[in-house]
Design a protein around this motif. Structure first.
Motif, PDB file in Angstrom:
ATOM      1  N   ASN A  34       0.911  -1.330  -0.091  1.00  0.00           N
ATOM      2  CA  ASN A  34       0.080   0.153  -0.021  1.00  0.00           C
ATOM      3  C   ASN A  34       0.844   1.150  -0.012  1.00  0.00           C
ATOM      4  O   ASN A  34       0.711   2.087  -0.715  1.00  0.00           O
ATOM      5  N   ALA A  35       1.899   1.233   0.797  1.00  0.00           N
ATOM      6  CA  ALA A  35       2.776   2.380   0.965  1.00  0.00           C
ATOM      7  C   ALA A  35       3.465   2.732  -0.360  1.00  0.00           C
ATOM      8  O   ALA A  35       3.886   3.942  -0.796  1.00  0.00           O
ATOM      9  N   GLN A  36       4.020   1.695  -0.961  1.00  0.00           N
ATOM     10  CA  GLN A  36       4.486   1.805  -2.227  1.00  0.00           C
ATOM     11  C   GLN A  36       3.716   2.310  -3.247  1.00  0.00           C
ATOM     12  O   GLN A  36       3.988   3.190  -4.014  1.00  0.00           O
ATOM     13  N   PHE A  37       2.378   2.009  -3.330  1.00  0.00           N
ATOM     14  CA  PHE A  37       1.553   2.363  -4.151  1.00  0.00           C
ATOM     15  C   PHE A  37       1.076   3.802  -4.028  1.00  0.00           C
ATOM     16  O   PHE A  37       0.921   4.628  -4.914  1.00  0.00           O
ATOM     17  N   THR A  38       1.084   4.340  -2.841  1.00  0.00           N
ATOM     18  CA  THR A  38       0.873   5.695  -2.595  1.00  0.00           C
ATOM     19  C   THR A  38       2.080   6.616  -2.500  1.00  0.00           C
ATOM     20  O   THR A  38       2.207   7.928  -2.201  1.00  0.00           O
ATOM     21  N   ALA A  70      12.444  -7.357   0.985  1.00  0.00           N
ATOM     22  CA  ALA A  70      11.897  -6.056   0.707  1.00  0.00           C
ATOM     23  C   ALA A  70      12.043  -5.407  -0.629  1.00  0.00           C
ATOM     24  O   ALA A  70      11.359  -4.328  -0.907  1.00  0.00           O
ATOM     25  N   GLU A  71      13.057  -5.647  -1.230  1.00  0.00           N
ATOM     26  CA  GLU A  71      13.460  -5.131  -2.516  1.00  0.00           C
ATOM     27  C   GLU A  71      12.493  -5.023  -3.483  1.00  0.00           C
ATOM     28  O   GLU A  71      12.360  -3.857  -4.163  1.00  0.00           O
ATOM     29  N   PRO A  72      11.397  -5.813  -3.616  1.00  0.00           N
ATOM     30  CA  PRO A  72      10.374  -5.477  -4.837  1.00  0.00           C
ATOM     31  C   PRO A  72       9.343  -4.400  -4.424  1.00  0.00           C
ATOM     32  O   PRO A  72       8.770  -3.786  -5.150  1.00  0.00           O
ATOM     33  N   LEU A  73       9.376  -4.139  -3.127  1.00  0.00           N
ATOM     34  CA  LEU A  73       8.483  -3.142  -2.569  1.00  0.00           C
ATOM     35  C   LEU A  73       9.139  -1.695  -2.082  1.00  0.00           C
ATOM     36  O   LEU A  73       8.286  -0.998  -1.841  1.00  0.00           O
ATOM     37  N   VAL A  74      10.080  -1.460  -2.395  1.00  0.00           N
ATOM     38  CA  VAL A  74      10.767  -0.122  -1.961  1.00  0.00           C
ATOM     39  C   VAL A  74      11.889   0.485  -2.912  1.00  0.00           C
ATOM     40  O   VAL A  74      12.003  -0.324  -3.930  1.00  0.00           O
ATOM     41  N   THR A 125       8.463   9.862  -4.261  1.00  0.00           N
ATOM     42  CA  THR A 125       8.568   9.580  -2.821  1.00  0.00           C
ATOM     43  C   THR A 125       8.075   7.966  -2.805  1.00  0.00           C
ATOM     44  O   THR A 125       7.379   7.384  -3.605  1.00  0.00           O
ATOM     45  N   GLY A 126       8.549   7.418  -1.822  1.00  0.00           N
ATOM     46  CA  GLY A 126       8.233   5.984  -1.554  1.00  0.00           C
ATOM     47  C   GLY A 126       9.153   5.381  -0.265  1.00  0.00           C
ATOM     48  O   GLY A 126      10.110   5.918   0.172  1.00  0.00           O
TER      49      GLY A 126
END
Length: 553
Positions: free
Chosen positions: A89-93, A123-127, A155-156
């Motif tokens: 979710n945080a990556q999406f926004t 973690a790598e795929p989402l950050v 941002t992310g």
């Protein structure tokens, strides 16, 4: 000589210097060094949640409601695994977040003990960036870089693995300094002029706005552009924030996340002006394309991956939305002159009968006809909730089917007044509203959630009660996953709803909420609804209102 400092204390000192005021977490054995160091940093508030997915969602809500960098800490591989849905979710926004996890000591990790896992690879795929600290001397550079990367558009989240030996060791190190990259860029004069020429050429322009309007604080400028052109303005098909000022004369509403409906909506127009990211993000597959044939696209935004991602743009400007509009509007006024003003006046007159204000009035009248229905009509619940909310309240929305009319009934008036589910990963709303409330202690917060969504993260109520937050959670209880029932029936013609009901036994949300320290009440009578909501919203503390709504498909 550099002052000696432990890794655990240096880590917290670095976070504070990067602007962090709250550390969101759920402690485990590998995080004990951080917990031990907190006594020496009393100005850093630790916010504990009862599972790692809630930790990240609370931090996500805090950032979305404040625009600030956040930090959260989870427990080794299983904890990071628990957090992955919320990290998605945080990556999406594009939430600026430093996520850390305690890791086994480096030599011990080599032996692959219990709870060990390759945290960086996980973690790598989402950050935006993931790294493990291997020397205490590198810790300041890594934290400083993480903060810079997380806060630089687009941002992310970023991830740091913190081995126990790094946190417990001591050395004389230089903590360095914080860096923020100012990305508030605007296009060249030549590009602005070309953009203005294309806008003025359009006979029937339409504006679609996305989250960069919120991130760049461009609500006022977006509305000014729309009214200057007399262009119809829509929120994108994923309206998870206050992406346009609802009461602007130009605002028509939200694009449907259904390809044919979106296509039919856009078909009368000859130019789509996209402010921000992907203007036509859809959900379920369709053979129909959302963009009408021949509709030109021009786009402004900093997230270059999103620009022209699915549809080519005639002009694409990688620039800050606010700064670009501030420069563009005077150019348009000068080039368009009296002819533009007259054309805009005519266009706005044509929009008046169908803009958001007019449509809301008709919708309120329509919903009023269901006032006495039992079980309570979800649309009637939403209307009563919106009208009972204090004027300065913030709304966090994960009502799914029950909240279909929320953005049609409650006006967006400020960039942080509304936060909706973005990625589709349910369970975000309750914990996010805790973070939203922590970030805005002087504003009441209302969280509207479906019963299915609430059960993904119900224990986040404890964190709200523990911090005595002015948070009101309205749960629309329709006894199951109504949205899945709707889609099973619509897409497959099947009304055999296996695994989609909470009827045997029913879930007692009042009982759960009370067990977690909240005031709670159940409402079944529509006549009691408005008074109950108004009274509850104006009392201090964390409250839950369970409303029994119609679950018919």
């Amino acid at each position: 000589m550099k002052n000696k400092i432990t890794g655990r204390s240096a880590f917290l000192a670095l976070l504070k210097d990067e602007g962090i005021t709250h550390l969101f977490g759920n402690p485990g054995t590998t995080e004990l060094p951080i917990m031990h160091a907190l006594k020496d940093h009393p100005d850093l508030t630790y916010v504990m949640a009862m599972q790692e997915s809630l930790v990240v969602a609370i931090a996500d809500g805090y950032s979305r409601a404040s625009g600030r960098l956040v930090a959260c800490n989870v427990h080794v591989a299983p904890g990071l695994g628990n957090a992955m849905g919320s990290l998605y979710n945080a990556q999406f926004t594009g939430t600026p977040m430093i996520l850390t996890a305690g890791q086994q000591e480096q030599g011990h990790g080599l032996m692959e003990p219990v709870l060990y896992g390759p945290l960086v690879r996980m973690a790598e795929p989402l950050v935006k960036w993931a790294v493990e600290v291997t020397r205490l001397e590198d810790l300041p550079r890594i934290v400083r870089r993480a903060a810079k990367v997380a806060t630089t558009p687009p941002t992310g989240p970023v991830f740091i693995s913190l081995p126990g030996d790094i946190l417990n060791s001591e050395a004389g190190i230089d903590l360095g300094r914080s860096t923020r990259i100012d990305a508030r860029t605007k296009p060249s004069d030549e590009a602005l002029k070309a953009f203005a020429v294309r806008l003025l050429k359009a006979e029937r322009p339409v504006i679609v706005t996305m989250d960069e309007v919120v991130k760049s604080d461009a609500l006022k400028e977006a509305a000014e552009l729309a009214e200057l052109l007399g262009a119809a303005a829509y929120q994108s098909s994923t309206p998870y924030g206050a992406h346009f000022l609802s009461e602007s004369r130009s605002f028509v509403g939200t694009l449907a996340r259904v390809q044919k409906v979106a296509r039919d909506t856009l078909a009368p127009h000859d130019l789509l002006i996209a402010l921000g990211g992907d203007p036509l993000r859809m959900s379920v597959y369709s053979e129909v394309d959302a963009l009408p044939d021949g509709l030109g696209v021009v786009q402004i935004g900093l997230a270059d991956w999103e620009i022209a991602k699915n549809y080519g743009a005639e002009i694409a400007l990688k620039a800050d939305v606010k700064e670009t509009l501030r420069a563009l509007i005077p150019v348009l006024k000068e080039m368009g002159g009296a002819a533009l003003a007259e054309r805009a006046k005519q266009r706005l007159a044509e929009l008046a009968p169908k803009n958001w204000i007019a449509r809301r009035a008709a919708l309120v009248e329509q919903i009023g006809k269901s006032a006495g229905r039992t079980p309570i009509d979800p649309d009637f619940l939403v209307l009563q909730m919106v009208e009972a909310m204090p004027g300065n309240a913030i709304l966090v929305d994960e009502g799914l089917t029950s909240s279909r009319q929320i953005t049609n009934l409650r006006p967006h008036r400020d960039r942080y007044g509304y936060h909706g589910l973005a990625s589709g990963g349910i369970g975000w709303g309750l914990p996010a509203s805790v973070g939203v409330s922590l970030a805005n202690p002087d504003r009441p917060v209302v969280c509207f959630s479906g019963d299915g969504s609430a059960m993904y993260s119900i224990q986040s109520l404890w964190t709200a009660a523990h911090h005595k937050l002015p948070l009101n959670v309205v749960i629309a209880n329709n006894g199951g996953y109504r949205i899945i029932k709707q889609r099973l029936l619509a897409f497959h013609g099947d009304d055999n709803y296996v695994g989609m009901d909470f009827a045997d036994p029913p879930v007692d949300f009042v009982g759960i909420a009370k067990s977690l320290g909240c005031e709670a009440i159940k409402v079944s009578d529509p006549r009691e609804l408005k008074a109950t909501l108004a009274s509850t919203f104006n009392r201090p503390g964390t409250k839950v209102i369970e409303v029994m709504v119609d679950g018919k498909v």
